[in-house]
Design an enzyme around this catalytic site. Structure first.
Site, mmCIF file in Angstrom:
data_model
loop_
_atom_site.group_PDB
_atom_site.id
_atom_site.type_symbol
_atom_site.label_atom_id
_atom_site.label_comp_id
_atom_site.label_asym_id
_atom_site.label_seq_id
_atom_site.Cartn_x
_atom_site.Cartn_y
_atom_site.Cartn_z
ATOM 1 N N LEU A 105 -8.922 5.738 0.259
ATOM 2 C CA LEU A 105 -9.250 6.061 -1.127
ATOM 3 C C LEU A 105 -10.762 6.209 -1.309
ATOM 4 C CD1 LEU A 105 -8.612 6.389 -4.151
ATOM 5 C CD2 LEU A 105 -8.685 3.880 -4.335
ATOM 6 N N TYR A 152 0.280 -10.539 0.675
ATOM 7 C CA TYR A 152 -0.610 -9.468 0.208
ATOM 8 C C TYR A 152 -0.563 -9.369 -1.321
ATOM 9 C CZ TYR A 152 -1.992 -4.580 -0.757
ATOM 10 O OH TYR A 152 -2.548 -3.430 -1.266
HETATM 11 N N1 LIG Z 1 -2.482 2.281 0.957
HETATM 12 C C1 LIG Z 1 -1.555 2.043 0.023
HETATM 13 O O1 LIG Z 1 -0.399 2.511 0.120
HETATM 14 C C2 LIG Z 1 -1.897 1.221 -1.188
HETATM 15 C C3 LIG Z 1 -0.869 0.911 -2.088
HETATM 16 C C4 LIG Z 1 -1.178 0.169 -3.225
HETATM 17 C C5 LIG Z 1 -2.476 -0.238 -3.457
HETATM 18 N N2 LIG Z 1 -3.442 0.043 -2.550
HETATM 19 C C6 LIG Z 1 -4.809 -0.415 -2.836
HETATM 20 O O2 LIG Z 1 -5.642 0.717 -2.888
HETATM 21 C C7 LIG Z 1 -6.951 0.351 -2.476
HETATM 22 C C8 LIG Z 1 -7.452 1.320 -1.422
HETATM 23 O O3 LIG Z 1 -6.570 1.250 -0.318
HETATM 24 P P1 LIG Z 1 -6.720 2.207 0.932
HETATM 25 O O4 LIG Z 1 -5.352 2.715 1.236
HETATM 26 O O5 LIG Z 1 -7.853 3.147 0.753
HETATM 27 O O6 LIG Z 1 -7.072 1.116 2.038
HETATM 28 P P2 LIG Z 1 -7.883 1.240 3.407
HETATM 29 O O7 LIG Z 1 -7.879 2.639 3.910
HETATM 30 O O8 LIG Z 1 -7.388 0.130 4.271
HETATM 31 O O9 LIG Z 1 -9.361 0.935 2.935
HETATM 32 C C9 LIG Z 1 -9.802 -0.359 2.642
HETATM 33 C C10 LIG Z 1 -11.242 -0.463 3.118
HETATM 34 O O10 LIG Z 1 -11.702 -1.771 2.815
HETATM 35 C C11 LIG Z 1 -12.512 -2.181 3.893
HETATM 36 N N3 LIG Z 1 -12.675 -3.621 3.940
HETATM 37 C C12 LIG Z 1 -11.813 -4.559 4.440
HETATM 38 N N4 LIG Z 1 -12.368 -5.776 4.334
HETATM 39 C C13 LIG Z 1 -13.589 -5.613 3.744
HETATM 40 C C14 LIG Z 1 -14.627 -6.479 3.383
HETATM 41 N N5 LIG Z 1 -14.553 -7.817 3.608
HETATM 42 N N6 LIG Z 1 -15.741 -5.968 2.800
HETATM 43 C C15 LIG Z 1 -15.850 -4.641 2.582
HETATM 44 N N7 LIG Z 1 -14.903 -3.755 2.924
HETATM 45 C C16 LIG Z 1 -13.787 -4.245 3.490
HETATM 46 C C17 LIG Z 1 -11.790 -1.660 5.112
HETATM 47 O O11 LIG Z 1 -12.663 -1.637 6.211
HETATM 48 P P3 LIG Z 1 -12.066 -1.812 7.709
HETATM 49 O O12 LIG Z 1 -11.141 -0.658 7.922
HETATM 50 O O13 LIG Z 1 -13.279 -1.799 8.549
HETATM 51 O O14 LIG Z 1 -11.341 -3.133 7.705
HETATM 52 C C18 LIG Z 1 -11.383 -0.269 4.641
HETATM 53 O O15 LIG Z 1 -12.387 0.695 4.898
HETATM 54 C C19 LIG Z 1 -6.862 -1.112 -2.052
HETATM 55 O O16 LIG Z 1 -7.248 -1.926 -3.129
HETATM 56 C C20 LIG Z 1 -5.385 -1.327 -1.784
HETATM 57 O O17 LIG Z 1 -5.025 -2.678 -1.967
HETATM 58 C C21 LIG Z 1 -3.190 0.766 -1.426
#
Ligand SMILES: NC(=O)c1ccc[n+]([C@@H]2O[C@H](COP(=O)([O-])OP(=O)(O)OC[C@H]3O[C@@H](n4cnc5c(N)ncnc54)[C@H](OP(=O)(O)O)[C@@H]3O)[C@@H](O)[C@H]2O)c1
Length: 299
Positions: free
Chosen positions: A30, A141
């Site tokens: 995202l 989670y």
């Molecule tokens: N993907 C889904 O289907 C889904 C569904 C519902 C809600 N969401 C929410 O949507 C949002 C975006 O999700 P996404 O799919 O873009 O997830 P993502 O691709 O996993 O991105 C999350 C990012 O957060 C980083 N991160 C992890 N720990 C961290 C820390 N301590 N400090 C700073 N950065 C950190 C990760 O880095 P690393 O990769 O280096 O760990 C990654 O780049 C999140 O809030 C998630 O909970 C996602």
């Protein structure tokens, strides 16, 4: 219960000009689309990945927010199954990290956008979850993300909590990319048909977040998912068609794919708060997938 959007518009959210954006977790699926969306519209944006800013570091997070008008938290522990055995680690990112950012945003006079999830709900409803429905997470989670929501509400009144679900995008591993690969490799696929939700493109969610902020939407909780609903089976059929694959797909049940974390059976979210704020919700999931497919599957 969570609050419905009703707080007065904050001074920091009322002007759409000259706004400085900080996107945290900018290297995620995202985060990358949000930074790109902001760049395209000529916004003043800084994106920080985990290597630049670890949200669990309170001091660094406080310093990083200074000088910004909007802080968007795209950082999260998203490994749903791993969180079951490592809930403390997930909590540090999803709850303590959110609290750190919210505190930092408040001190900086910035509006905080916190991205949350359908996993805060039990997933056993039969009608779309309203924004103020009770949070009853069934997974580690989900508990950590629910705690993140409460932390944000406690730390800053100037917040937008945007729950999303079933995200896919061009910049990360995601369900449609996996299914297109498996569809090309295997003779047939079996996909669960007893979990329903709203497949949502990260580019659409990024656009929605920008529109919410630009509209000066009242502080509160919003649902950022596509309209309509389908099952993973239904979504797979659409994905394979987009990929030009005729691989047979048969429906199966969650019992065939038991994993450490329970999956919500019903992840359909309602969008009344967006409409009340005068912000158009994302369109129907199937039409949005058709718009996204070439980019997401890199066809
Ligand atoms: N993907 C889904 O289907 C889904 C569904 C519902 C809600 N969401 C929410 O949507 C949002 C975006 O999700 P996404 O799919 O873009 O997830 P993502 O691709 O996993 O991105 C999350 C990012 O957060 C980083 N991160 C992890 N720990 C961290 C820390 N301590 N400090 C700073 N950065 C950190 C990760 O880095 P690393 O990769 O280096 O760990 C990654 O780049 C999140 O809030 C998630 O909970 C996602």
């Amino acid at each position: 219960m969570t609050e419905t959007p009703q707080a007065p518009q904050s001074p920091s959210s009322s002007s759409s000009r000259g706004r400085r954006w900080l996107v945290v977790g900018a290297a995620g699926m995202l985060g990358q689309d949000l930074v790109a969306r902001l760049h395209r519209s000529g916004a003043d944006v800084v994106g920080l990945g985990r290597a630049d800013l670890d949200v669990t570091d309170g001091a660094a997070t406080g310093a990083a927010a200074r000088g910004f008008d909007v802080v968007v938290n795209c950082a999260a522990w998203t490994a749903v199954d791993d969180a079951e055995a490592r809930e403390g680690d997930a909590f540090r990112v999803n709850a303590t990290g959110a609290a750190n950012l919210a505190r930092a945003a408040y001190a900086a006079g910035a509006r905080l956008v916190q991205v949350s999830t359908d996993y805060v709900f039990a997933g056993d409803a039969e009608a779309p979850y309203a924004e103020d429905a009770a949070m009853e997470p069934r997974s580690a989670y989900g508990r950590t993300k629910a705690a993140g929501e409460w932390a944000v509400r406690a730390e800053t009144p100037d917040h937008l909590i945007v729950r999303t679900a079933w995200l896919y995008g061009a910049h990360g591993g995601c369900f449609p990319r996996t299914m297109a690969r498996l569809g090309a490799e295997k003779d047939r696929l079996a996909v669960v048909d007893d979990q329903v939700g709203q497949p949502t493109w990260t580019a659409d969610l990024a656009d929605l977040i920008v529109r919410l902020v630009e509209a000066g939407a009242p502080s509160g909780t919003y649902h950022g998912t596509s309209a309509g609903q389908t099952s993973w089976f239904g979504f797979t059929r659409r994905v394979l068609a987009s990929a030009g694959l005729g691989t047979p797909v048969e429906p199966t049940t969650s019992d065939a794919f038991v994993r450490p974390a329970p999956r919500p059976a019903f992840s359909v979210l309602g969008h009344d708060a967006l409409r009340s704020a005068g912000v158009e919700p994302i369109g129907d999931w199937a039409a949005r997938w058709d718009a996204a497919a070439a980019e997401v599957l890199a066809l």
